[in-house]
Structure formats: C-alpha cells, structure tokens
Design an enzyme around this catalytic site. Structure first.
Site, PDB file in Angstrom:
ATOM      1  N   HIS A  60      -4.074 -15.171  10.321  1.00  0.00           N
ATOM      2  CA  HIS A  60      -3.769 -14.560   9.964  1.00  0.00           C
ATOM      3  C   HIS A  60      -4.626 -12.868  10.150  1.00  0.00           C
ATOM      4  CE1 HIS A  60      -0.432 -15.998   7.073  1.00  0.00           C
ATOM      5  NE2 HIS A  60      -1.673 -16.828   6.379  1.00  0.00           N
ATOM      6  N   ARG A 111       2.042 -11.460   5.757  1.00  0.00           N
ATOM      7  CA  ARG A 111       3.405 -11.284   5.616  1.00  0.00           C
ATOM      8  C   ARG A 111       3.895 -10.587   7.288  1.00  0.00           C
ATOM      9  NH1 ARG A 111       5.999  -9.840  -0.033  1.00  0.00           N
ATOM     10  NH2 ARG A 111       7.891 -10.754   1.589  1.00  0.00           N
ATOM     11  N   ARG A 132      22.127  19.344  -4.500  1.00  0.00           N
ATOM     12  CA  ARG A 132      22.765  18.088  -4.241  1.00  0.00           C
ATOM     13  C   ARG A 132      22.769  17.152  -5.778  1.00  0.00           C
ATOM     14  NH1 ARG A 132      20.334  15.471   0.349  1.00  0.00           N
ATOM     15  NH2 ARG A 132      20.504  13.423  -0.447  1.00  0.00           N
ATOM     16  N   PRO A 139       1.086  -0.629  -0.518  1.00  0.00           N
ATOM     17  CA  PRO A 139       0.152  -0.005   0.187  1.00  0.00           C
ATOM     18  C   PRO A 139       0.592   1.378  -0.048  1.00  0.00           C
ATOM     19  CG  PRO A 139       0.291  -0.846   2.278  1.00  0.00           C
ATOM     20  CD  PRO A 139       0.434  -1.807   1.431  1.00  0.00           C
ATOM     21  N   GLU A 140       0.385   2.183  -0.667  1.00  0.00           N
ATOM     22  CA  GLU A 140       1.475   3.604  -0.812  1.00  0.00           C
ATOM     23  C   GLU A 140       0.435   4.636  -0.412  1.00  0.00           C
ATOM     24  OE1 GLU A 140       3.918   4.510  -3.371  1.00  0.00           O
ATOM     25  OE2 GLU A 140       4.771   2.684  -4.783  1.00  0.00           O
TER      26      GLU A 140
END
Ligand code: ZN
Length: 287
Positions: free
Chosen positions: A100, A122, A165, A2-3
């Site tokens: 789970h 996981r 940078r 998930p972002e």
C-alpha cells in the site's frame, strides 16, 4: 477518516522533517490514487526544496522552491510514514511498507536523510502539483469558506452566511462554503457544547448563539489538535498501525448513553441528517 485536527497533527509531524529539506529519490509506485498523479510527478518533486507546509481545510500544502505547491489530501486512510537515518548514528528500522505504499522520497537536510512514505489502503486520498499563487482559484479550493481557526471565521461570518437559511444548522455547518474543513464529528461536538439543536433552521439561530457557536468550534478543534500533539512521536514512528489519535468525544458515537452536560438527565440520540449521523441530546439541545 482524518478530520481537520488529525490533518493539522500530520502537518506538524511533517514540518520538522520536510521544511528546509531537499526532496530526492522520489518514487511513484502506481499511476493514480483517487485521481491520477500529475504528469511527471516524481520528476517535478525531485530536487525541490520544501519552503513551508501549510494546511487549508483538510489539504496539506507543501510550498516548493520550484514554484509549485505539492498538495495532498489524505482521503480516508492516507498516512505519511517517516523513518530517520542519520549517518554515523543509530539507524532506525525502516517501517514495513507493503503493497500500500504508493509513493516515497528521501528528505535530505544536511547529513540527515529521512525516508518519507505515503500509504493509503483505500486510495481515497490524492496528490497534485499546483502553481504557487494558484491555490485559491484551483478547483479543489475555490469556494471554500474561511478556516475555522482563522481570522475570517466568527459569529458575524456565520450570521451573514446563514441569514434566511431554512436548512438545519447541522447540515449548514458541514457545507464547506460556509466554513472549510469542519467535519461531522466536530460539528456534532460543537453543537452539543453550544447547546444548539441540530434540527434548528440555520437562519433562526440568534446572533449571540452564533457567537457562542463560533467560539466553541474553535475550542473543540484546538483541544483535539492539542490531544493529537501528544501522539506526534508515535506518528513519526508510524509503522502502519494506529496512526491517528483517538480523541474522547462528549456526544459523538455515544448513542443511548447518558448526556454529559452538568445536571442534564437526557440520553444521547442519533438521527440522520443529509446522509450523515448526528449525535445530540434532545433535552439540553432543545432550541
Ligand atoms: Zn443533555
């Protein structure tokens, strides 16, 4: 994984069920996820009322009436499942939970009780309890840059952060100190939309192009959140299957396919930068 848009979609799915509700029957089914649960975790949640749910980077923050904030990071496979039971009305089937499901609780809002479960195959996710007012100084949050959808994120901010940078713009944008919660997929999408080469040193990107970049970062995230919104119903009915929306990407995952930019004859290429895949078009993302 998930972002930010997926986490925001989860936040919006949980908000109507949890905000204003009292937490009851809290169960913790194992001692740890990625990290141990806090001491007396279930006991500290039990009886608390949720005041609001916020998001910071990819963390969900549920502010509780006890003065603590219940923090959740979904890791790679973490998901909340909701099952509503309304006494006297149709009772929905409780989702299959299986081995789970690592914690669960009842959200009690008047006569409506919604069972909330957390599954994480996981176990890269984690939960914590942080005192209200202690979030910004907590190790998980200290040093995080501005929210990409917040007021602190702009071309001016990027110009200051990237000044001098030599590191490339792709890896620099993934650095959470510069902008919080922006992940690999949306960095690729934003650089494509701004037509900026991921190989360009961050300090060499001109101010007008950084302004454009900040705008398209907001756009790609906002569009992804809007696309996720259409699956909120599925999310609420999640039964352990597809929980996160599948969003269509312009460049991410399209290695070897034609560039989608108007009039461009380039082919999407994949390279590795900082250990992560970068997808870009070497023809229209030149400079
Ligand atoms: Zn192109």
């Amino acid at each position: 994984m998930p972002e930010l848009p997926e986490v925001e979609t989860v936040r919006r799915g949980l908000e109507p069920v949890l905000v204003g509700a009292r937490l009851a029957a809290v169960r913790q089914n194992r001692p740890d996820l990625r990290f141990p649960f806090p001491d007396r975790f279930a006991e500290r949640l039990d009886g608390a009322t949720v005041l609001r749910i916020d998001r910071r980077a990819k963390y969900l923050l549920a502010a509780l009436s006890t003065g603590e904030t219940w923090v959740t990071h979904l890791g790679m496979t973490g998901r909340f499942t909701l099952a509503g039971t309304t006494p006297g009305a149709f009772v929905h089937a409780v989702p299959v939970t299986g081995k789970h499901e690592h914690m669960s609780l009842d959200a009690v809002a008047g006569a409506v009780v919604t069972r909330v479960g957390y599954t994480d195959a996981r176990r890269f996710g984690f939960m914590g309890l942080v005192p209200a007012g202690g979030i910004e100084t907590h190790a998980w949050f200290a040093g995080l840059g501005p929210e990409p959808l917040g007021n602190g994120f702009s071309g001016a901010h990027l110009a200051e952060a990237f000044s001098g940078r030599a590191q490339n713009i792709k890896v620099s944008l993934l650095d959470q100190r510069h902008v919080a919660g922006l992940g690999n997929i949306y960095v690729c999408e934003a650089l494509f939309r701004a037509r900026i080469s991921p190989l360009l040193p961050a300090g060499k990107v001109s101010r007008p192009r950084l302004e454009r970049l900040a705008a398209v970062v907001r756009d790609v995230l906002t569009e992804a959140i809007a696309a996720g919104g259409s699956t909120l119903k599925d999310f609420a009915n999640a039964e352990g299957g597809q929980g996160y929306f599948q969003h269509r990407f312009d460049v991410y995952g399209r290695e070897g396919l034609p560039c989608l930019a108007d009039g461009c004859t380039g082919t999407v290429t994949r390279i590795v930068q900082g250990g992560r895949s970068t997808f870009f078009c070497p023809v229209c993302q030149k400079g």
